[in-house]
Design a protein around this motif. Structure first.
Motif, PDB file in Angstrom:
ATOM      1  N   MET A   1      17.473  22.290  -6.167  1.00  0.00           N
ATOM      2  CA  MET A   1      16.477  21.693  -6.347  1.00  0.00           C
ATOM      3  C   MET A   1      15.129  22.366  -5.812  1.00  0.00           C
ATOM      4  O   MET A   1      15.112  22.807  -4.801  1.00  0.00           O
ATOM      5  N   SER A   2      14.036  22.482  -6.552  1.00  0.00           N
ATOM      6  CA  SER A   2      12.828  23.037  -5.666  1.00  0.00           C
ATOM      7  C   SER A   2      12.283  22.002  -5.033  1.00  0.00           C
ATOM      8  O   SER A   2      12.367  20.952  -4.873  1.00  0.00           O
ATOM      9  N   ASN A   3      11.189  22.769  -4.058  1.00  0.00           N
ATOM     10  CA  ASN A   3      10.474  21.792  -2.979  1.00  0.00           C
ATOM     11  C   ASN A   3       9.683  20.861  -3.945  1.00  0.00           C
ATOM     12  O   ASN A   3       9.784  19.489  -3.133  1.00  0.00           O
ATOM     13  N   ALA A   4       9.221  21.017  -4.869  1.00  0.00           N
ATOM     14  CA  ALA A   4       8.502  19.967  -5.521  1.00  0.00           C
ATOM     15  C   ALA A   4       9.213  18.643  -5.910  1.00  0.00           C
ATOM     16  O   ALA A   4       8.948  17.684  -5.784  1.00  0.00           O
ATOM     17  N   GLN A   5      10.501  19.148  -6.372  1.00  0.00           N
ATOM     18  CA  GLN A   5      11.475  17.937  -6.800  1.00  0.00           C
ATOM     19  C   GLN A   5      11.914  17.017  -5.612  1.00  0.00           C
ATOM     20  O   GLN A   5      11.760  15.995  -5.630  1.00  0.00           O
ATOM     21  N   LEU A   6      12.129  18.050  -4.339  1.00  0.00           N
ATOM     22  CA  LEU A   6      12.548  17.187  -3.374  1.00  0.00           C
ATOM     23  C   LEU A   6      11.370  16.622  -2.812  1.00  0.00           C
ATOM     24  O   LEU A   6      11.685  15.346  -2.400  1.00  0.00           O
ATOM     25  N   THR A   7      10.080  16.923  -2.824  1.00  0.00           N
ATOM     26  CA  THR A   7       8.820  16.102  -2.320  1.00  0.00           C
ATOM     27  C   THR A   7       9.040  14.650  -3.338  1.00  0.00           C
ATOM     28  O   THR A   7       8.602  13.788  -2.526  1.00  0.00           O
ATOM     29  N   LEU A   8       9.069  14.955  -4.574  1.00  0.00           N
ATOM     30  CA  LEU A   8       9.026  13.649  -5.473  1.00  0.00           C
ATOM     31  C   LEU A   8      10.104  12.907  -5.106  1.00  0.00           C
ATOM     32  O   LEU A   8       9.867  11.425  -4.919  1.00  0.00           O
ATOM     33  N   ILE A   9      11.187  13.327  -4.890  1.00  0.00           N
ATOM     34  CA  ILE A   9      12.417  12.391  -4.429  1.00  0.00           C
ATOM     35  C   ILE A   9      11.772  11.495  -3.121  1.00  0.00           C
ATOM     36  O   ILE A   9      12.297  10.212  -3.160  1.00  0.00           O
ATOM     37  N   ILE A  10      11.341  12.426  -1.823  1.00  0.00           N
ATOM     38  CA  ILE A  10      10.965  11.554  -0.706  1.00  0.00           C
ATOM     39  C   ILE A  10       9.778  10.505  -1.207  1.00  0.00           C
ATOM     40  O   ILE A  10       9.845   9.327  -0.682  1.00  0.00           O
ATOM     41  N   ILE A  11       8.965  10.799  -1.858  1.00  0.00           N
ATOM     42  CA  ILE A  11       7.822   9.951  -2.460  1.00  0.00           C
ATOM     43  C   ILE A  11       8.244   8.844  -3.181  1.00  0.00           C
ATOM     44  O   ILE A  11       8.035   7.646  -2.728  1.00  0.00           O
ATOM     45  N   GLY A  12       9.171   9.128  -4.144  1.00  0.00           N
ATOM     46  CA  GLY A  12       9.864   7.899  -5.012  1.00  0.00           C
ATOM     47  C   GLY A  12      10.712   6.950  -4.063  1.00  0.00           C
ATOM     48  O   GLY A  12      10.472   5.827  -4.192  1.00  0.00           O
ATOM     49  N   MET A  13      11.360   7.705  -3.113  1.00  0.00           N
ATOM     50  CA  MET A  13      12.305   6.683  -2.391  1.00  0.00           C
ATOM     51  C   MET A  13      11.420   6.012  -1.493  1.00  0.00           C
ATOM     52  O   MET A  13      11.776   4.804  -1.022  1.00  0.00           O
ATOM     53  N   PHE A  14      10.439   6.561  -0.825  1.00  0.00           N
ATOM     54  CA  PHE A  14       9.518   5.893   0.203  1.00  0.00           C
ATOM     55  C   PHE A  14       8.971   4.775  -0.800  1.00  0.00           C
ATOM     56  O   PHE A  14       8.853   3.471  -0.040  1.00  0.00           O
ATOM     57  N   LEU A  15       8.160   4.751  -2.113  1.00  0.00           N
ATOM     58  CA  LEU A  15       7.591   3.984  -2.444  1.00  0.00           C
ATOM     59  C   LEU A  15       8.541   2.597  -2.782  1.00  0.00           C
ATOM     60  O   LEU A  15       8.086   1.612  -2.759  1.00  0.00           O
ATOM     61  N   VAL A  16       9.867   2.910  -3.387  1.00  0.00           N
ATOM     62  CA  VAL A  16      10.490   1.674  -3.957  1.00  0.00           C
ATOM     63  C   VAL A  16      10.754   0.879  -2.532  1.00  0.00           C
ATOM     64  O   VAL A  16      10.898  -0.131  -2.487  1.00  0.00           O
ATOM     65  N   THR A  17      11.561   1.865  -1.388  1.00  0.00           N
ATOM     66  CA  THR A  17      11.743   0.990  -0.362  1.00  0.00           C
ATOM     67  C   THR A  17      10.775   0.324   0.229  1.00  0.00           C
ATOM     68  O   THR A  17      10.932  -1.018   0.661  1.00  0.00           O
ATOM     69  N   TYR A  18       9.417   0.934   0.572  1.00  0.00           N
ATOM     70  CA  TYR A  18       8.450   0.259   1.244  1.00  0.00           C
ATOM     71  C   TYR A  18       8.185  -0.960   0.323  1.00  0.00           C
ATOM     72  O   TYR A  18       7.703  -2.186   0.848  1.00  0.00           O
ATOM     73  N   SER A  19       8.121  -1.043  -1.021  1.00  0.00           N
ATOM     74  CA  SER A  19       7.425  -1.928  -1.821  1.00  0.00           C
ATOM     75  C   SER A  19       8.697  -3.382  -1.537  1.00  0.00           C
ATOM     76  O   SER A  19       8.047  -4.291  -1.582  1.00  0.00           O
ATOM     77  N   VAL A  20       9.724  -3.021  -1.597  1.00  0.00           N
ATOM     78  CA  VAL A  20      10.691  -3.961  -1.382  1.00  0.00           C
ATOM     79  C   VAL A  20      10.555  -4.532  -0.080  1.00  0.00           C
ATOM     80  O   VAL A  20      10.483  -5.898  -0.102  1.00  0.00           O
ATOM     81  N   ARG A  21      10.363  -3.911   0.895  1.00  0.00           N
ATOM     82  CA  ARG A  21      10.345  -4.616   2.280  1.00  0.00           C
ATOM     83  C   ARG A  21       8.860  -5.337   2.262  1.00  0.00           C
ATOM     84  O   ARG A  21       8.793  -6.230   3.261  1.00  0.00           O
ATOM     85  N   THR A  22       7.815  -4.855   1.582  1.00  0.00           N
ATOM     86  CA  THR A  22       6.516  -5.209   2.125  1.00  0.00           C
ATOM     87  C   THR A  22       5.983  -6.261   0.967  1.00  0.00           C
ATOM     88  O   THR A  22       5.041  -7.011   1.318  1.00  0.00           O
ATOM     89  N   VAL A  23       6.501  -6.312  -0.209  1.00  0.00           N
ATOM     90  CA  VAL A  23       5.741  -7.104  -1.342  1.00  0.00           C
ATOM     91  C   VAL A  23       5.670  -8.553  -0.896  1.00  0.00           C
ATOM     92  O   VAL A  23       4.494  -9.083  -1.064  1.00  0.00           O
ATOM     93  N   LEU A  24       6.473  -9.335  -0.143  1.00  0.00           N
ATOM     94  CA  LEU A  24       6.344 -10.617   0.274  1.00  0.00           C
ATOM     95  C   LEU A  24       5.596 -10.677   1.418  1.00  0.00           C
ATOM     96  O   LEU A  24       4.679 -11.523   1.487  1.00  0.00           O
ATOM     97  N   PHE A  25       5.599  -9.664   2.236  1.00  0.00           N
ATOM     98  CA  PHE A  25       4.884  -9.735   3.619  1.00  0.00           C
ATOM     99  C   PHE A  25       3.249  -9.579   3.094  1.00  0.00           C
ATOM    100  O   PHE A  25       2.352 -10.276   3.823  1.00  0.00           O
ATOM    101  N   ALA A  26       3.058  -8.782   2.299  1.00  0.00           N
ATOM    102  CA  ALA A  26       1.563  -8.396   1.841  1.00  0.00           C
ATOM    103  C   ALA A  26       0.854  -9.713   1.160  1.00  0.00           C
ATOM    104  O   ALA A  26      -0.157  -9.812   1.474  1.00  0.00           O
ATOM    105  N   SER A  27       1.792 -10.491   0.730  1.00  0.00           N
ATOM    106  CA  SER A  27       1.135 -11.947   0.107  1.00  0.00           C
ATOM    107  C   SER A  27       1.294 -13.044   0.779  1.00  0.00           C
ATOM    108  O   SER A  27       1.360 -14.229   0.309  1.00  0.00           O
ATOM    109  N   ALA A  28       1.747 -12.838   2.219  1.00  0.00           N
ATOM    110  CA  ALA A  28       2.376 -13.931   2.967  1.00  0.00           C
ATOM    111  C   ALA A  28       1.417 -14.985   3.171  1.00  0.00           C
ATOM    112  O   ALA A  28       1.779 -16.170   3.112  1.00  0.00           O
ATOM    113  N   HIS A  29       0.255 -14.631   3.296  1.00  0.00           N
ATOM    114  CA  HIS A  29      -0.695 -15.633   3.575  1.00  0.00           C
ATOM    115  C   HIS A  29      -1.160 -16.621   2.501  1.00  0.00           C
ATOM    116  O   HIS A  29      -1.532 -17.843   2.705  1.00  0.00           O
ATOM    117  N   LYS A  30      -0.707 -16.054   1.235  1.00  0.00           N
ATOM    118  CA  LYS A  30      -0.709 -17.255   0.233  1.00  0.00           C
ATOM    119  C   LYS A  30       0.436 -17.556  -0.515  1.00  0.00           C
ATOM    120  O   LYS A  30       0.483 -18.483  -1.200  1.00  0.00           O
TER     121      LYS A  30
END
Lengths: 109, 240
Positions: free
Chosen positions: A1-30
């Motif tokens: 795989m090219s470096n660009a593809q590997l970078t995309l994998i990291i970014i994609g994995m970060f985005l879905v992982t972080y979203s799952v963990r944070t989506v409820l925390f982010a709206s916790a006050h309401k």
């Protein structure tokens, strides 16, 4: 795989992982968790922790291993008994780990 | 108590699981190199994604030549269980500033949830101190995970067979020691029993779906038994 593809994998994995963990925390006050759901959620720790370790303790790659020659099972049962009886976390861990490694070294090997 | 002391308590509660995680971090680093990926890729994964099991699954999928969207979607499914943790933690964090919550979310891993969540039930953490213990646990795991990733990547196969030593049993022992204090009433025993049977029966399902299903079944069992208990209690109260 090219470096660009590997970078995309990291970014994609970060985005879905972080979203799952944070989506409820982010709206916790309401966010309002209904009463029945809170009553159900109190069973999450025992359910998920048990579901993670039960297959590790009771099975191997070949299937169920419900024998007293299985160090994982004997170690887990030891922890359960010590934990229920003494209610001391550190004691439970230490005795269980000791039994596990003694079995692994002397019984199985 | 000072902030640092609360953080230390969170870190100390995590020690057995940190030990249990060491072989996985080493294994991840060495597997990345074995799969012809660079040490920088391994470091980026562990420091930016920070998701143990999903990282292993991704290595497997990269080796199999899977397309990027499959890798990302699989990561999503593997990590779905974390939303349950967030829902359960919500009542303890909702009063905290948004920035702090967004920061804590990054560290919402199995082990930190397992170490810190019961502290609220056992009275050793509360709304004012719990997030400090949480961050202490999160930092100590983050440090362990990244250091072991680097060592594993540098050492490659220098520690042969470490994954067969059984250091993961430390995690099993810790989780049981967390579970047993809950085993005091029928609903919790019910959830415990269903979690064992269902997780073993469904263990072959891909992407931890069996784990999620077993968890949901066990939670439902506990909830239903709990509700029945409450109904009986209120009916008996009426008779009196």
């Amino acid at each position: 795989m090219s470096n660009a593809q590997l970078t995309l994998i990291i970014i994609g994995m970060f985005l879905v992982t972080y979203s799952v963990r944070t989506v409820l925390f982010a709206s916790a006050h309401k966010a309002h968790i209904p009463d029945w759901l809170n009553k159900a959620l109190k069973f999450v720790p025992i359910s998920v922790l048990t579901a993670i370790i039960a297959p590790m303790s009771l099975t191997n790659a070949n299937g169920l291993l419900l024998t007293l020659f299985n160090p994982w099972l004997v170690g887990a049962l030891t922890c359960l008994v010590v934990g229920l009886f003494f209610q001391r976390q550190l004691l439970t861990i230490c005795v269980g780990v000791m039994v596990f490694f003694v079995m692994k070294v002397f019984v199985v090997a | 108590m000072k902030t640092l002391q609360h953080a230390q308590r969170g870190a100390i509660a995590s020690i057995p699981m940190i030990i249990g995680g060491i072989p996985f971090g080493l294994l991840f680093g060495s597997l990345a190199i074995a799969n012809d990926l660079s040490i920088w890729f391994a470091i980026a994964m562990s420091s930016i994604v920070f998701a143990g099991s999903a990282q292993f699954v991704a290595l497997g999928l990269i080796a199999a030549g899977a397309p990027i969207w499959v890798i990302v979607l699989t990561t999503f499914v593997v990590n779905l269980r974390h939303i349950l943790y967030a829902a359960d933690m919500l009542k303890f964090v909702k009063h905290l500033p948004l920035k702090l919550r967004l920061f804590m979310g990054f560290g919402l891993i199995d082990e930190t949830y397992a170490a810190v969540r019961p502290m609220y039930d056992m009275g050793s953490a509360n709304k004012d101190t719990g997030h400090k213990a949480y961050i202490g646990s999160f930092f100590s795991f983050y440090l362990m995970w990244n250091v072991t990733t680097v060592i594993g990547a540098l050492a490659g196969e220098l520690i042969p067979g470490i994954s067969q030593w059984g250091l993961e049993f430390a995690m099993v022992a810790t989780f049981i020691s967390i579970v047993t204090p809950y085993l005091k009433s029928v609903p919790y025993w019910g959830a415990f029993a269903v979690a064992i049977v269902a997780s073993v029966a469904l263990r072959e399902m891909p992407n931890h779906l069996g784990l999620i299903m077993a968890t949901l079944m066990a939670v439902t069992t506990g909830y239903v038994l709990d509700r029945d208990d409450a109904q009986h209690a209120s009916q008996e109260a009426k008779h009196v």
